[in-house]
Scaffold this motif. Sequence first.
Motif, PDB file in Angstrom:
ATOM      1  N   ARG A  63       0.807  -1.215   0.000  1.00  0.00           N
ATOM      2  CA  ARG A  63       0.000   0.000   0.000  1.00  0.00           C
ATOM      3  C   ARG A  63       0.846   1.273   0.000  1.00  0.00           C
ATOM      4  O   ARG A  63       0.536   2.243  -0.686  1.00  0.00           O
ATOM      5  CB  ARG A  63      -0.953   0.001   1.202  1.00  0.00           C
ATOM      6  N   GLU A  67       0.512   4.255  -2.657  1.00  0.00           N
ATOM      7  CA  GLU A  67       0.189   5.592  -2.180  1.00  0.00           C
ATOM      8  C   GLU A  67       1.212   6.615  -2.686  1.00  0.00           C
ATOM      9  O   GLU A  67       0.867   7.722  -3.110  1.00  0.00           O
ATOM     10  CB  GLU A  67       0.195   5.580  -0.646  1.00  0.00           C
ATOM     11  N   ALA A  70       0.465   7.489  -6.181  1.00  0.00           N
ATOM     12  CA  ALA A  70      -0.728   8.337  -6.282  1.00  0.00           C
ATOM     13  C   ALA A  70      -0.374   9.781  -5.945  1.00  0.00           C
ATOM     14  O   ALA A  70      -0.826  10.709  -6.605  1.00  0.00           O
ATOM     15  CB  ALA A  70      -1.820   7.808  -5.363  1.00  0.00           C
ATOM     16  N   GLU A  71       0.465   9.933  -4.930  1.00  0.00           N
ATOM     17  CA  GLU A  71       0.822  11.287  -4.487  1.00  0.00           C
ATOM     18  C   GLU A  71       1.794  11.982  -5.440  1.00  0.00           C
ATOM     19  O   GLU A  71       1.891  13.203  -5.457  1.00  0.00           O
ATOM     20  CB  GLU A  71       1.410  11.242  -3.069  1.00  0.00           C
ATOM     21  N   THR A  91      -7.041   0.091  -7.080  1.00  0.00           N
ATOM     22  CA  THR A  91      -8.242   0.764  -7.584  1.00  0.00           C
ATOM     23  C   THR A  91      -8.911   1.642  -6.523  1.00  0.00           C
ATOM     24  O   THR A  91      -9.877   2.331  -6.815  1.00  0.00           O
ATOM     25  CB  THR A  91      -9.259  -0.258  -8.143  1.00  0.00           C
ATOM     26  N   GLU A  92      -8.390   1.596  -5.291  1.00  0.00           N
ATOM     27  CA  GLU A  92      -8.882   2.539  -4.274  1.00  0.00           C
ATOM     28  C   GLU A  92      -8.427   3.964  -4.579  1.00  0.00           C
ATOM     29  O   GLU A  92      -8.986   4.928  -4.076  1.00  0.00           O
ATOM     30  CB  GLU A  92      -8.340   2.167  -2.884  1.00  0.00           C
ATOM     31  N   TYR A  93      -7.363   4.076  -5.367  1.00  0.00           N
ATOM     32  CA  TYR A  93      -6.807   5.405  -5.661  1.00  0.00           C
ATOM     33  C   TYR A  93      -7.283   5.884  -7.029  1.00  0.00           C
ATOM     34  O   TYR A  93      -7.148   5.160  -8.012  1.00  0.00           O
ATOM     35  CB  TYR A  93      -5.275   5.358  -5.612  1.00  0.00           C
ATOM     36  N   ASP A  94      -7.844   7.074  -7.073  1.00  0.00           N
ATOM     37  CA  ASP A  94      -8.366   7.600  -8.337  1.00  0.00           C
ATOM     38  C   ASP A  94      -7.342   8.447  -9.071  1.00  0.00           C
ATOM     39  O   ASP A  94      -7.580   8.886 -10.184  1.00  0.00           O
ATOM     40  CB  ASP A  94      -9.608   8.469  -8.065  1.00  0.00           C
ATOM     41  N   ALA A  95      -6.189   8.684  -8.445  1.00  0.00           N
ATOM     42  CA  ALA A  95      -5.216   9.622  -9.001  1.00  0.00           C
ATOM     43  C   ALA A  95      -4.682   9.186 -10.359  1.00  0.00           C
ATOM     44  O   ALA A  95      -4.365  10.011 -11.200  1.00  0.00           O
ATOM     45  CB  ALA A  95      -4.062   9.813  -8.018  1.00  0.00           C
TER      46      ALA A  95
END
Length: 478
Positions: A63, A67, A70-71, A91-95
Amino acid sequence: MNAPVPELEARAARCAARLREADDLLLTSHIDADGLTSAGVATTALERAGIAHDVAFEKQLDRSAIERYAEAGYDTVFFTDYGSGQLDVITEYDAFDPVVADHHQPADAETEYHVNPLLEGLDGGSELSGAGAAYCVARALGAEDERVDNRDLAALAVVGAVGDMQTVEGELVGANAGIVEEGVDAGVLAVGKDLAVFGTQTRALPKLLAYASDVPIPGITGDRNGALRFLDGLDADCREDGEWKTWAELTVEDRRTVVSALVQRAIRTGVDPEEVESLVGTTYTLTEEEPGTELRDASEFSTLLNATARYERADVGLAVCTGDRGEALREAHELLREHRRTLATGVNVVREVGVTRAEHVQWFHVGDRLPETVVGIVAGMAMGEDDVDAGVPVIAFANKEAADAEDVEGEAVKVSMRGTPRLVERGLDLSAVAREASRAVGGDGGGHEVAAGATVPKGREEAFVAAADAAVGDQLET
Ligand SMILES: [Mn+2]
């Protein structure tokens, strides 16, 4: 025309189209031979297609890594040799949009851009590797023009498959065989029959024969002096200026002499005829590489890459994959030498700590005397040595560095298990053994049929052996 694996053609085309649209692309891959070749295939194809990208590697895609991506502001992340199993988290991250080329069991989540043999009923353990999945995308990215169709990348895909132990009875099958065919057509691969032992390009002959343990031959396997006497008794030029040659340096004629003498010796000493036959196997030669170098043989190439991975030098491994034959190759060689020194020490450590025989398995515990990252290989090498039975799976234990033990509470022990292809044919599945036996003692494990690993709490080693012994007994009985 751009589909080495027809079942995956539509998926690969969707991935390629998405990659072409990326504004800010990150390519991320696993650190091992298959992951490094996956990245080599992907980055070369992206570069040829004029798609700018960054590259990252992870030992484990967790994770915190996802993350971080994504950031960092990427709009597209291309995952190779992992990603399928982590799709639920990804798929929890939309970035960013994930594009995945993998061959591991997918999690319960989907992305539109997903190449994985398991999604189309192909075997992810033996028919296509991560590098093979990346190759499918690379072919879709390639132009119809045969100068830039990316078929030359088939050589790397084959190194990845061999490095992930995908051969079945010594040979690549299924979708992998299709990739081999493309590599042969493109002039970068040659398939041959040769002595099926590791190290034909680089090991001096006595060592080559003494260390080959897959088909143990009495008086040669595990017996350097025996191998020496055997070679000296042959009518073949096995030395040059007093130095032993490697297998690759022998003339075709002399190779034939050695193989037929080996076969005769095996038969005379009572080795099973079927096993004798498997002394000769399929080899994958990278024809564009210098003869006598690791890079010439798919299996040795993958070992070189694994040496860079083991020391977390993915930068070096990737540079070798993308064609650096200068500084990066020198560094990779240094890492391999270092690695071999550790392994040589390792076999001695096994001798010193001693191997204990249970009913269906044998085991040893090196404590803190070897890094846990090499214990599995040492276990494989030890099979066929004096006091280690090559016909029985080996379980090796090593203490874990405290900081690395995330899977279990308190102090942990790393478990590595090794079998042989012959045992797998008889029903051995070490992946299931690792899973069951580790859960029985409060740990976690998994892997492949022929090689698997686990982490267990310290002090539970003997309980693990008991559970594994029973599980292996069940498998080999049926
Ligand atoms: Mn892989």
